[in-house]
Structure formats: structure tokens, C-alpha cells
Design a protein around this motif. Structure first.
Motif, short mmCIF file in Angstrom:
data_model
loop_
_atom_site.label_atom_id
_atom_site.label_comp_id
_atom_site.label_asym_id
_atom_site.label_seq_id
_atom_site.Cartn_x
_atom_site.Cartn_y
_atom_site.Cartn_z
N GLU A 89 0.83 -1.20 0.00
CA GLU A 89 0.00 0.00 0.00
C GLU A 89 0.87 1.25 0.00
O GLU A 89 2.08 1.19 0.26
CB GLU A 89 -0.92 0.01 1.22
CG GLU A 89 -1.95 -1.10 1.24
CD GLU A 89 -2.85 -1.06 2.45
OE1 GLU A 89 -3.75 -1.90 2.54
OE2 GLU A 89 -2.65 -0.18 3.33
N ILE A 90 0.25 2.39 -0.29
CA ILE A 90 0.95 3.67 -0.25
C ILE A 90 0.92 4.20 1.18
O ILE A 90 -0.14 4.25 1.82
CB ILE A 90 0.31 4.70 -1.20
CG1 ILE A 90 0.38 4.21 -2.65
CG2 ILE A 90 1.00 6.06 -1.05
CD1 ILE A 90 1.81 4.05 -3.17
N ALA A 91 2.07 4.58 1.69
CA ALA A 91 2.15 5.11 3.05
C ALA A 91 1.37 6.41 3.15
O ALA A 91 1.55 7.31 2.32
CB ALA A 91 3.61 5.36 3.43
N PRO A 92 0.47 6.54 4.12
CA PRO A 92 -0.30 7.79 4.27
C PRO A 92 0.63 8.99 4.45
O PRO A 92 1.58 8.93 5.23
CB PRO A 92 -1.13 7.54 5.54
CG PRO A 92 -1.22 6.05 5.66
CD PRO A 92 0.09 5.53 5.14
N ASP A 93 0.33 10.05 3.73
CA ASP A 93 1.12 11.27 3.90
C ASP A 93 0.79 11.91 5.24
O ASP A 93 -0.29 11.71 5.81
CB ASP A 93 0.80 12.25 2.77
CG ASP A 93 1.71 13.48 2.78
OD1 ASP A 93 2.85 13.36 3.26
OD2 ASP A 93 1.26 14.55 2.32
N PHE A 94 1.74 12.67 5.77
CA PHE A 94 1.51 13.41 7.01
C PHE A 94 2.40 14.63 7.04
O PHE A 94 3.41 14.70 6.34
CB PHE A 94 1.76 12.53 8.24
CG PHE A 94 3.15 11.94 8.33
CD1 PHE A 94 4.23 12.70 8.80
CD2 PHE A 94 3.39 10.63 7.96
CE1 PHE A 94 5.50 12.17 8.90
CE2 PHE A 94 4.67 10.08 8.05
CZ PHE A 94 5.73 10.85 8.52
N THR A 146 9.26 19.54 13.50
CA THR A 146 10.55 19.17 14.05
C THR A 146 10.70 19.82 15.42
O THR A 146 9.88 20.67 15.81
CB THR A 146 11.68 19.66 13.13
OG1 THR A 146 11.66 21.10 13.10
CG2 THR A 146 11.51 19.13 11.71
N PRO A 147 11.74 19.47 16.19
CA PRO A 147 11.94 20.10 17.50
C PRO A 147 12.04 21.63 17.44
O PRO A 147 11.67 22.31 18.40
CB PRO A 147 13.24 19.48 17.99
CG PRO A 147 13.27 18.13 17.36
CD PRO A 147 12.69 18.35 15.98
N ASP A 148 12.53 22.17 16.31
CA ASP A 148 12.65 23.63 16.21
C ASP A 148 11.42 24.28 15.56
O ASP A 148 11.45 25.46 15.22
CB ASP A 148 13.92 24.02 15.45
CG ASP A 148 13.98 23.46 14.04
OD1 ASP A 148 12.98 22.85 13.61
OD2 ASP A 148 15.02 23.62 13.38
N GLY A 149 10.34 23.49 15.38
CA GLY A 149 9.08 24.06 14.91
C GLY A 149 8.88 24.07 13.41
O GLY A 149 7.86 24.55 12.93
N LYS A 150 9.81 23.52 12.65
CA LYS A 150 9.69 23.49 11.20
C LYS A 150 8.73 22.37 10.79
O LYS A 150 8.81 21.26 11.29
CB LYS A 150 11.05 23.27 10.56
CG LYS A 150 11.02 23.13 9.05
CD LYS A 150 12.40 22.80 8.50
CE LYS A 150 12.34 22.55 7.00
NZ LYS A 150 13.68 22.15 6.46
N GLU A 151 7.82 22.66 9.84
CA GLU A 151 6.89 21.65 9.36
C GLU A 151 7.53 20.79 8.26
O GLU A 151 8.16 21.33 7.35
CB GLU A 151 5.61 22.30 8.84
CG GLU A 151 4.71 22.84 9.94
CD GLU A 151 3.29 23.10 9.45
OE1 GLU A 151 3.09 23.18 8.21
OE2 GLU A 151 2.39 23.24 10.29
N VAL A 152 7.35 19.50 8.37
CA VAL A 152 7.90 18.55 7.40
C VAL A 152 6.78 17.62 6.95
O VAL A 152 6.05 17.07 7.79
CB VAL A 152 9.05 17.71 8.01
CG1 VAL A 152 9.52 16.64 7.03
CG2 VAL A 152 10.21 18.61 8.42
N SER A 153 6.65 17.44 5.65
CA SER A 153 5.66 16.49 5.13
C SER A 153 6.39 15.26 4.61
O SER A 153 7.51 15.36 4.08
CB SER A 153 4.82 17.10 4.01
OG SER A 153 5.55 17.17 2.80
N LEU A 154 5.77 14.11 4.75
CA LEU A 154 6.40 12.87 4.28
C LEU A 154 6.62 12.89 2.78
O LEU A 154 7.70 12.53 2.30
CB LEU A 154 5.52 11.67 4.66
CG LEU A 154 6.04 10.31 4.17
CD1 LEU A 154 7.35 9.96 4.85
CD2 LEU A 154 5.00 9.22 4.40
#
Length: 384
Positions: free
Chosen positions: A248-253, A257-265
Motif C-alpha cells: 500500500e501507499i504510506a499515508p502522507d503526514f 521538528t523540534p525547532d518548529g519546522k513543518e515537514v511532510s512525508l
């Protein structure tokens, strides 16, 4: 005669009140500390408050809200990571708690809490030994796991075996109590907990559940066990008991990060041959033991096409950051700091950690929940 009858009624009312209460005594817990009694349902990790009060001079008495047996937690100031597990059931329940010595917690009063305390007393020396082992050997495991020296590898395996032996000893105690209570509510609760922590395939849980009386199967704990069994059956043919499957395709999220930066899969995997999604937490002993293996994996294959993104089920940011630094986790880390209520864990069906998923650059799941040498060999195979 009327006075005598009135006295009997008064005594009866007093007795009923005393016999259906939760009496809490504490040491080193500040006055005015908020205390909640919580439960949680299958599929809804967000706990529900069923009773609450405030500590006064180290004591609190609450009306017992339970009408039948279910898993319950005593929580101080909404800190779910330092909760006290006990059995919610009708009757008089006692809980004695020392803030600086949580392992000294004593529960009792009602029949099944007496049984639970007996089990915990038997397991306590091994649990303490295990915690001390993790504290004392965390850095050694980290160093030895990264060494190619044959002697160091032998020491590493010896430490891992010592850890496994202690875990097996604790599990054996739980197995013994479950067999001794195979026809009652306490045994059913232990089966429920075993299901929650199982990787699947270890035993025929359905057959174990079938042995219990019908009235227990329809109780709250019985319904929970049945639901868990149904969840396991949905993934029949897969390697473990829940969540998204290989192929299956891994669900995106998206998470921070600890310093508040947003990261998407989906952004993270772009241009990468292989990515390991690693679910863990600072408070999870097995995760911390496995971390040296993941560090070795990263060091061996990061230059060959592997990257890792760690998804933490922590709630305390400071403890999360400290664990990242202490365990030398150099790869990308994210967390919503929502403990078991994490939306990412829910989307993957994660019910126990550590858990992991190997995915390719398109997000297809190639393997999941592999550890140690097995994970190392699979990554080597996929990167050939």
C-alpha cells in the motif's frame, strides 16, 4: 426501636458510601493538585474523564463511578505519561502514590486490584532491574552497535540477550496470572493487555477468548478484546496485527521538528531511494534499546540511498529532545507531542512501538516492523 432502626439505616448508608469509593493517599504531591480518573475505548486513544477531584493534605476520596470492570488510570495534572494504572470496578478501591517513587505505588481494596497488586509485586524486582539496565547500558549499546569489531559485537549481543531475558521473565509472570484466572474478569483483562502489546502470531488469542464465560465476553473488557481480535483479522495474511499493509501507499503526514519546522512525508521522500518511517518515544524502553540498531543502520546506508524520519509519540518536548541527543539520532525527527492520540500513528494503525515502515521514493510500503539484523539485511537487499 425507631431510634435503633434509624441508626441501622444511617450505618447502612455510611457503609454503602465507604464500600463504593476510591480512596487516594499521596506523598510529596502538592495540595490542590488536580486528580482525574480516566478510561479509554478501543479506537479512541483520547482518554475520557469519569471522576475528578483535588488533593488536600495528601488525600482525596472520590465516589466510585465504575459499574463493571474496565481499565482505568489515575492522572495527576493531566500528565498521562506519569499515570497510575488500576482496575476500575465496583467496590472500595485504595491507591497509595509517592510522587518521587512511582514504583512504590500500592493499589488494593477491591478483589481484582488486590490481584493486580500481587502481580506487580512479583514483577517489580525485574522491572526495576530492567529500568536500571537501560539507564546503565544505553550508551554502551549505542557505541557497541556502531563497532565492526567482532569482540564488540559479541558484547552487544550479550547485552541484547540480557535485556530479552528480563522482558521474557516479566511476560512469564503475566502468563502465569492469566492461566490462574482463565475463567474470570481479571484473566480477561490480562488477555486484553496482551493483545494490545502483541505483535500478532504469538498465540491463538481467539481460542483463549473463547474459553471465557458468555457474560464476560459481553462485558466492557470482553467487547474490547473482541474488537481487537476483529482488527487483527482484518490484516490476515500480513506480518502483524494492524495498520497499513505492505504494497500500500504510506499515508502522507505533516508534523513539526523540534525547532518548529513543518515537514511532510511526501516532500521528505522526494529523490530518495529508500526511507524508513520510525515510530518511537523517549519513554518507550524497547524503542531506546532498538535505537542503537537504527543508528548503525543509518550510518551504514545513509550514503547509499537510505534516509530515516522518526515519528515520536512523546508528549513532553524536553524529554523528546533530550532522548534525540542522548541516543545520537541524526536523522529527521517530527512529533505532534500528542502521545497515543497522535494522528499519524492513527493513520498507520500503530498500536505498539517501536514500529517502522520501509518505503520507496513513490511511498509504496516495501516492508514493515523489522528490527535489528533482520532490518539491516532487508535494507541491504533493497539497496542492491
Amino acid at each position: 426501636m425507631k431510634k435503633f432502626a434509624a441508626l441501622l439505616i444511617a450505618l447502612s448508608l455510611f457503609s454503602c458510601k465507604e464500600s463504593n469509593t476510591i480512596e487516594i493517599t499521596t506523598i510529596d504531591v502538592p495540595t490542590d493538585t488536580t486528580v482525574k480518573i480516566m478510561t479509554s475505548e478501543v479506537g479512541n486513544p483520547e482518554p475520557t474523564t469519569v471522576a475528578s477531584g483535588v488533593i488536600k493534605d495528601g488525600k482525596l476520596s472520590l465516589d466510585n463511578p465504575f459499574t463493571e470492570l474496565e481499565e482505568a488510570y489515575l492522572v495527576f495534572n493531566d500528565d498521562m505519561q506519569s499515570n497510575v494504572f488500576f482496575i476500575g470496578e465496583p467496590g472500595h478501591i485504595t491507591i497509595s502514590y509517592t510522587q518521587d517513587k512511582p514504583l512504590e505505588t500500592a493499589i488494593g481494596g477491591s478483589e481484582n486490584n488486590v490481584k493486580l497488586q500481587s502481580l506487580q509485586n512479583e514483577a517489580k524486582p525485574i522491572v526495576e532491574k530492567l529500568r536500571n539496565f537501560i539507564d546503565a547500558n544505553q550508551m554502551s549499546l549505542m557505541t557497541l552497535s556502531q563497532s565492526n569489531n567482532e569482540e564488540d559485537q559479541k558484547k552487544f549481543e550479550a547485552l541484547k540477550n540480557e535485556y530479552t531475558d528480563m522482558v521474557d521473565s516479566i511476560n512469564a509472570i503475566y502468563e502465569k496470572y492469566q492461566k490462574e484466572n482463565s475463567d474470570n474478569a481479571f484473566g480477561l483483562l490480562l488477555l486484553s493487555q496482551q493483545l494490545m502489546s502483541s505483535a500478532g502470531g504469538e498465540k491463538d488469542f481467539s481460542a483463549e477468548f473463547a474459553k471465557f464465560p458468555e457474560n464476560l465476553k459481553t462485558s466492557k473488557v470482553g467487547v474490547k478484546v473482541n474488537t481487537l481480535l476483529e482488527m487483527m483479522s482484518l490484516s490476515e495474511g500480513d506480518d502483524d496485527d494492524s495498520g497499513v499493509s505492505v504494497g500500500e501507499i504510506a499515508p502522507d503526514f505533516t508534523s513539526k521538528t523540534p525547532d518548529g519546522k513543518e515537514v511532510s512525508l511526501n516532500q521528505f521522500i522526494k529523490g530518495k531511494k529508500l526511507v524508513l518511517i520510525d515510530f518511537w518515544a523517549s519513554w518507550c524502553g524497547p524503542c531506546r534499546i532498538e535505537n542503537p540498531n537504527v543508528v548503525k543502520l543509518y550510518n551504514d546506508f545513509n550514503g547509499k540511498g537510505l534516509d530515516i524520519i522518526g515519528v515520536s509519540l512523546d508528549k513532553d518536548k524536553d524529554k523528546w529532545v533530550q532522548a534525540i541527543e542522548k541516543d545520537n539520532l541524526k536523522w529527521q525527527q517530527v512529533s505532534n507531542l500528542q502521545y497515543w492520540d497522535d494522528v499519524i500513528a492513527k493513520s498507520y494503525g500503530v498500536q505498539a512501538i517501536p514500529a517502522n515502515y520501509l518505503i520507496d521514493e513513490d511511498g509504496t510500503i516495501l516492508a514493515k516492523n523489522l528490527y535489528g539484523e533482520e532490518l539491516h539485511n532487508k535494507v541491504a537487499e533493497l539497496l542492491k
